[in-house]
Design a protein around this motif. Structure first.
Motif, PDB file in Angstrom:
ATOM      1  N   UNK A 238       0.684  -1.126  -0.062  1.00 20.48           N
ATOM      2  CA  UNK A 238       0.020  -0.203   0.099  1.00 20.48           C
ATOM      3  C   UNK A 238       0.552   0.987  -0.075  1.00 20.48           C
ATOM      4  N   UNK A 239       1.688   0.705   0.129  1.00 20.92           N
ATOM      5  CA  UNK A 239       2.669   1.937   0.335  1.00 20.92           C
ATOM      6  C   UNK A 239       3.197   3.371  -0.937  1.00 20.92           C
ATOM      7  N   UNK A 240       3.128   4.411  -1.094  1.00 23.50           N
ATOM      8  CA  UNK A 240       3.565   4.993  -2.346  1.00 23.50           C
ATOM      9  C   UNK A 240       5.582   5.244  -2.687  1.00 23.50           C
ATOM     10  N   UNK A 241       6.200   4.386  -1.539  1.00 19.68           N
ATOM     11  CA  UNK A 241       7.321   4.178  -2.175  1.00 19.68           C
ATOM     12  C   UNK A 241       8.214   2.924  -1.308  1.00 19.68           C
ATOM     13  N   UNK A 242       8.257   2.055  -1.612  1.00 21.82           N
ATOM     14  CA  UNK A 242       8.351   0.825  -1.628  1.00 21.82           C
ATOM     15  C   UNK A 242       9.906   0.647  -2.147  1.00 21.82           C
ATOM     16  N   UNK A 243      10.975  -0.128  -0.691  1.00 19.77           N
ATOM     17  CA  UNK A 243      12.113  -0.321  -1.681  1.00 19.77           C
ATOM     18  C   UNK A 243      12.124  -2.164  -1.223  1.00 19.77           C
ATOM     19  N   UNK A 244      12.696  -3.038  -1.867  1.00 14.04           N
ATOM     20  CA  UNK A 244      12.968  -4.292  -2.287  1.00 14.04           C
ATOM     21  C   UNK A 244      14.796  -4.805  -1.924  1.00 14.04           C
ATOM     22  N   UNK A 245      14.861  -5.870  -0.584  1.00 20.17           N
ATOM     23  CA  UNK A 245      16.062  -5.292  -0.916  1.00 20.17           C
ATOM     24  C   UNK A 245      16.582  -7.223  -0.860  1.00 20.17           C
ATOM     25  N   UNK A 246      17.570  -7.421  -1.282  1.00 22.99           N
ATOM     26  CA  UNK A 246      18.110  -8.967  -1.439  1.00 22.99           C
ATOM     27  C   UNK A 246      18.179  -9.126  -0.191  1.00 22.99           C
TER      28      UNK A 246
ATOM     29  N   UNK B  81      22.067 -13.751   8.871  1.00 18.63           N
ATOM     30  CA  UNK B  81      21.785 -12.618   8.550  1.00 18.63           C
ATOM     31  C   UNK B  81      23.168 -12.196   8.546  1.00 18.63           C
ATOM     32  N   UNK B  82      24.208 -12.975   9.158  1.00 18.28           N
ATOM     33  CA  UNK B  82      25.420 -12.011   9.196  1.00 18.28           C
ATOM     34  C   UNK B  82      25.865 -12.187   7.877  1.00 18.28           C
ATOM     35  N   UNK B  83      25.004 -12.264   6.681  1.00 18.50           N
ATOM     36  CA  UNK B  83      25.575 -11.846   5.290  1.00 18.50           C
ATOM     37  C   UNK B  83      24.857 -11.186   4.540  1.00 18.50           C
ATOM     38  N   UNK B  84      23.660 -10.362   5.424  1.00 19.66           N
ATOM     39  CA  UNK B  84      23.242  -9.046   5.141  1.00 19.66           C
ATOM     40  C   UNK B  84      24.329  -7.725   4.232  1.00 19.66           C
ATOM     41  N   UNK B  85      25.107  -7.128   4.558  1.00 24.07           N
ATOM     42  CA  UNK B  85      26.958  -7.157   4.216  1.00 24.07           C
ATOM     43  C   UNK B  85      26.216  -7.088   2.646  1.00 24.07           C
TER      44      UNK B  85
END
Length: 313
Positions: free
Chosen positions: A159-167, A173-177
Motif C-alpha cells: 500500500x506504500x507509495x515508496x517501496x524498497x526491496x532488498x535481497x 543474517x551475518x551475510x546481510x552486508x
C-alpha cells in the motif's frame, strides 16, 4: 507581469532526462533521491558523476532501450533512475538486469602510463578493480501505471507509495552486508493522494506532487513552492525547459509515440480478450452438443451461428 509558462509533464522521457540529468543542477537530483529514499545526515548522497546511460543498453528486443539516468555518488555508490509510464511484460526482470549489469560493469581493466616513466616504450601498467571494491547499486524506478493489488510481473504490490526491496539471505543474517549491495525502490505515483500544496509536509511529498501535477500547478502554488531554494531552482529549470521550442517539439513527439504504443497494446489486449471469449463460447457449444441440445438453443446460449456450431460436430 509576464505570462505564466505552461509547464511540461516531467514524467515524459525527454523532459525527465533533461530535468534531472543537468550536471550544472545536480542538487535537484540529489534532493529528489535523498527525499524519496529518506536519506538524512551522513546517509545523504552527493552526486559526483553522471554516467553514460548507453552502457546500460537493453538488447533483448529491438529497438534498444537505455536507462534514463545513472550516477555515481561521492562514496562510490551507483544509482540508476528510471521513469516508466506504462507496464510491460518482464518489468521486474528488467530492474534486475539493470542492477546486475551495472554491478558487473565495474570489473574492467584500466590502463595508465606510469608517472615515474618518461620512456614511451615502457609498457603501460595494468590496474584492476578488486572484488572488494565493487560498489553498491540502487535502482530507483518511478512508475505511473496501475498495478494489481496482489502480484504484478513478479513485483509485490503493497500500500506504500515508496517501496524498497532488498535481497536478504535465507539462512544467516551475518551475510546481510553482501546482499545489501543491491536494492530496488519503486515510487508508485498512482498511489499518491493529491492534496493542496500548502498541506504538503515533507520534501518527499512535494517531489511526488510535482511529478504528478507539474502541468496543473497554479501560479500561486508555484510561488509557494519557490519559497524553498531547492524547489525554486527545480521549478525555474522546468520553466526554462517548458519555454524552449526544441524541448516542446521533442515533448510532443514523445507523447505521440507513447499514445501510438499504448494504442497497439490496447488493440492486442482487445484481440486477445475477443479470442478468449470466442474460444470459451466454442467450448460451451461443444459441451452442449454432447448433451444433445438442439443447434438453435445452443446458438441462443452462446451467440455462435448455426454454421459455427455444426462445424464442431
Amino acid at each position: 507581469m509576464r505570462d505564466m509558462i505552461d509547464l511540461l509533464d516531467i514524467k515524459i522521457d525527454v523532459v525527465f532526462k533533461d530535468f534531472f540529468g543537468d550536471k550544472s543542477s545536480k542538487e535537484i537530483l540529489e534532493s529528489f533521491i535523498n527525499a524519496v529514499l529518506g536519506l538524512e545526515g551522513d546517509d545523504r548522497i552527493e552526486v559526483e558523476e553522471f554516467l553514460d546511460p548507453r552502457k546500460m543498453r537493453v538488447e533483448v528486443r529491438k529497438p534498444s532501450a537505455f536507462v534514463d539516468l545513472s550516477v555515481k555518488t561521492r562514496r562510490g555508490e551507483r544509482y540508476i533512475i528510471e521513469m516508466q509510464t506504462y507496464n510491460h511484460d518482464g518489468f521486474d526482470k528488467r530492474l534486475l538486469y539493470y542492477l546486475g549489469k551495472d554491478y558487473t560493469e565495474q570489473i574492467e581493466y584500466h590502463y595508465h602510463q606510469p608517472i615515474s616513466s618518461k620512456n614511451s616504450n615502457d609498457k603501460k601498467a595494468k590496474k584492476m578493480i578488486g572484488w572488494a571494491d565493487l560498489p553498491k547499486v540502487h535502482i530507483l524506478a518511478i512508475i505511473d501505471f496501475h498495478r494489481s493489488q496482489g502480484e504484478k510481473n513478479g513485483i509485490l504490490n503493497h500500500h506504500e507509495v515508496v517501496e524498497t526491496y532488498r535481497f536478504k539471505p535465507e539462512i544467516s543474517a551475518s551475510n546481510e552486508h553482501i546482499f545489501d549491495h543491491w536494492k530496488a525502490t519503486i515510487v508508485d505515483l498512482k498511489k499518491f493522494k493529491s492534496k493542496p500544496v500548502n498541506k504538503l509536509k515533507t520534501d518527499k511529498e512535494i517531489w511526488i506532487h510535482i511529478l504528478n501535477n507539474a502541468p496543473f500547478l497554479k501560479e500561486e502554488e508555484r510561488e509557494l513552492l519557490k519559497k524553498d531554494p531547492i524547489f525554486q531552482r527545480a521549478l525555474e529549470r522546468l520553466e526554462m525547459l517548458s519555454a524552449d521550442p526544441k524541448t516542446r517539439k521533442a515533448y510532443e513527439a514523445s507523447i505521440n509515440d507513447q499514445r501510438d504504443h499504448l494504442a497497439v497494446i490496447e488493440a492486442a489486449e482487445r484481440k486477445a480478450h475477443k479470442e478468449g471469449e470466442a474460444n470459451k463460447a466454442l467450448e460451451i457449444a461443444q459441451t452442449l452438443l454432447k448433451q444433445g441440445l438442439p443447434v438453435n438453443q445452443i446458438s441462443e446460449a452462446t451467440g455462435l451461428s448455426s454454421e459455427e456450431i455444426e462445424s464442431l460436430r
